[in-house]
Design a protein around this motif. Structure first.
Motif, short mmCIF file in Angstrom:
data_model
loop_
_atom_site.label_atom_id
_atom_site.label_comp_id
_atom_site.label_asym_id
_atom_site.label_seq_id
_atom_site.Cartn_x
_atom_site.Cartn_y
_atom_site.Cartn_z
N ALA A 71 46.53 -6.70 11.57
CA ALA A 71 45.01 -7.86 10.47
C ALA A 71 44.55 -8.43 11.39
N TYR A 72 43.39 -8.92 11.02
CA TYR A 72 43.17 -10.18 11.86
C TYR A 72 42.16 -11.49 10.62
N MET A 73 42.14 -12.45 11.37
CA MET A 73 42.17 -13.49 10.75
C MET A 73 40.75 -14.42 11.39
N VAL A 74 39.83 -15.31 10.48
CA VAL A 74 38.90 -16.00 10.71
C VAL A 74 38.96 -17.00 10.33
N LYS A 75 38.24 -18.09 10.92
CA LYS A 75 37.83 -19.43 10.18
C LYS A 75 36.34 -19.23 8.83
N THR A 76 37.19 -19.36 8.28
CA THR A 76 36.17 -19.70 6.83
C THR A 76 34.81 -20.20 7.08
N SER A 77 34.22 -20.58 8.49
CA SER A 77 33.18 -21.29 9.05
C SER A 77 32.51 -19.60 9.59
N SER A 78 33.20 -18.43 10.22
CA SER A 78 32.43 -17.40 10.85
C SER A 78 31.71 -16.19 10.15
N PRO A 79 30.89 -15.79 11.37
CA PRO A 79 30.15 -15.07 10.29
C PRO A 79 29.89 -13.87 10.12
N ILE A 80 31.72 -12.87 11.23
CA ILE A 80 32.25 -12.22 10.95
C ILE A 80 33.32 -12.05 9.60
N GLN A 81 32.54 -10.48 9.25
CA GLN A 81 32.56 -10.68 7.92
C GLN A 81 34.16 -9.28 7.82
N SER A 82 33.97 -8.26 8.85
CA SER A 82 34.64 -6.72 8.61
C SER A 82 35.25 -7.03 10.36
N ASN A 83 36.29 -5.54 10.06
CA ASN A 83 36.88 -5.09 11.08
C ASN A 83 36.35 -4.78 12.09
N GLU A 84 35.37 -4.44 11.36
CA GLU A 84 34.37 -3.27 13.05
C GLU A 84 33.36 -4.89 13.35
N ASN A 128 32.96 -12.78 21.58
CA ASN A 128 34.77 -12.37 20.72
C ASN A 128 35.48 -12.27 21.02
N GLU A 129 36.21 -13.72 21.00
CA GLU A 129 38.14 -13.67 21.52
C GLU A 129 38.87 -13.65 20.43
N ILE A 130 39.57 -12.34 20.83
CA ILE A 130 40.87 -12.43 19.86
C ILE A 130 42.56 -12.83 20.37
N VAL A 131 42.74 -14.00 19.63
CA VAL A 131 43.49 -14.59 20.45
C VAL A 131 45.40 -13.04 19.56
N VAL A 132 46.16 -13.54 20.55
CA VAL A 132 47.26 -12.34 20.31
C VAL A 132 48.25 -12.54 20.91
N GLN A 168 54.32 -16.02 16.73
CA GLN A 168 54.28 -17.01 16.07
C GLN A 168 53.71 -18.29 16.01
N SER A 169 53.23 -17.91 17.70
CA SER A 169 52.29 -19.27 17.97
C SER A 169 50.67 -19.18 17.58
N VAL A 170 50.00 -17.12 17.31
CA VAL A 170 49.38 -16.77 17.46
C VAL A 170 47.91 -18.43 16.72
N VAL A 171 48.31 -17.83 15.13
CA VAL A 171 47.49 -18.98 14.88
C VAL A 171 47.54 -20.36 14.37
N ASP A 172 48.58 -20.97 15.08
CA ASP A 172 48.56 -22.36 16.24
C ASP A 172 47.77 -22.59 17.13
N ASP A 173 47.90 -21.71 18.28
CA ASP A 173 46.92 -21.30 19.28
C ASP A 173 45.05 -21.61 18.53
N PHE A 174 45.58 -20.45 17.59
CA PHE A 174 43.62 -20.35 17.10
C PHE A 174 43.63 -21.08 16.64
N MET A 175 44.17 -21.84 16.18
CA MET A 175 43.60 -23.27 15.31
C MET A 175 42.78 -24.22 16.08
N ASN A 205 38.34 -17.00 18.99
CA ASN A 205 37.70 -17.04 16.95
C ASN A 205 37.70 -16.05 15.84
N VAL A 206 38.61 -15.11 16.71
CA VAL A 206 39.81 -14.17 16.09
C VAL A 206 41.07 -14.42 16.14
N ALA A 207 42.32 -14.33 15.23
CA ALA A 207 43.66 -14.12 15.43
C ALA A 207 44.36 -13.06 15.15
#
Length: 271
Positions: free
Chosen positions: A131-144, A151-155, A181-188, A193-195
């Motif tokens: 799955a994907y996670m974004v920040k609340t303020s992100s304009p991204i609403q769907s996986n597509e 966009n930069e995806i942290v994985v 385990q480091s993905v979300v901390d790096d993202f935050m 802009n996507v985890a």
């Protein structure tokens, strides 16, 4: 405790003896196959602590890791008569490298064609979601919307999601964290802009932050299987033995019961 070289190694657990003594092996098990399967006489099993669906990290109150993969490993030891040694790593990629280096005999890993060059897989025993996670303020609403220029995806580096996204993503950029385990901390901390990662891991990590949200649905289904090195002389027989075991553990309810025992949600027994 034995030591295995490699910076990714967290620890080697105490030797766990199977309930069935080595001298009382089932007559139906090919002894040549067992020798090839565990050439040291001990079944060395890689445990990926980077995926909470598979195994839970240890703490002082639990000197051994716990989870579905640990239950399966012990069951293999019980049935085969082999003592089991659990070797824990922070990532799936690290277990794969240890297997290729002949430091392990068996790993639990997502089925992937790239890894399949060196690994022989059983059928899947569990299906989990990426799955994907974004920040609340992100304009991204769907996986597509994720695979778009800019966009930069942290994985997690060398994870199943990394391997999958490397093949599928055409416009966005992939940024690697040292492990899942480091993905979300790096993202935050400002990376990407996507985890991306295991849905359960992201959901658990999201509870530590107030300004993130999960995108609905999933971007992939991950089929988790057991893997053995193709370099072993009897790898086809080993794979067949383990494949039959997987089928039995699924139909008997062993895996479903193990998942229930460990409180695993959002995953299901593979069909």
């Amino acid at each position: 405790m034995k030591k295995i070289l490699g910076c990714s190694l967290l620890f080697i657990s105490q030797l766990v003896l199977a309930e069935t003594p080595n001298t009382v092996l089932s007559k139906s098990i090919d002894k040549a196959m067992l020798t090839s399967f565990a050439p040291t006489g001990t079944l060395r099993v890689g445990i990926n602590l980077g995926n909470p669906v598979l195994a839970g990290s240890i703490d002082q109150s639990a000197p051994q890791p716990k989870g579905v993969t640990i239950d399966i490993a012990h069951e293999i030891g019980r049935r085969s008569g082999l003592p089991v040694e659990l070797v824990s790593f922070k990532s799936a990629g690290a277990t794969v490298e240890a297997l290729k280096a002949n430091q392990l005999d068996l790993i639990f890993v997502a089925i992937d064609p790239v890894r399949g060059a060196d690994i022989s897989y059983t059928p899947a025993y569990i299906q989990i979601e990426g799955a994907y996670m974004v920040k609340t303020s992100s304009p991204i609403q769907s996986n597509e919307e994720v695979d778009a220029a800019g966009n930069e995806i942290v994985v997690g580096n060398a994870s199943a999601y990394d391997l999958y996204l490397k093949r599928e993503i055409k416009k966005a950029t992939l940024l690697r964290s040292i492990n899942s385990q480091s993905v979300v901390d790096d993202f935050m901390s400002g990376k990407g802009n996507v985890a991306a990662g295991v849905k359960q891991q992201l959901e658990a990590d999201s509870k530590r932050y107030s300004n993130v949200r999960m995108l609905p649905g999933r971007f992939m289904v991950i089929h988790q299987a057991m893997g053995v090195p193709k370099s072993r002389a009897e790898f086809e027989k080993i794979t067949l033995y383990l494949s039959n075991l997987v089928a039995e553990l699924k139909t008997s309810g062993f895996i479903a019961n193990s998942m229930k025992k460990h409180g695993i949600e959002g995953a299901k027994v593979a069909e």
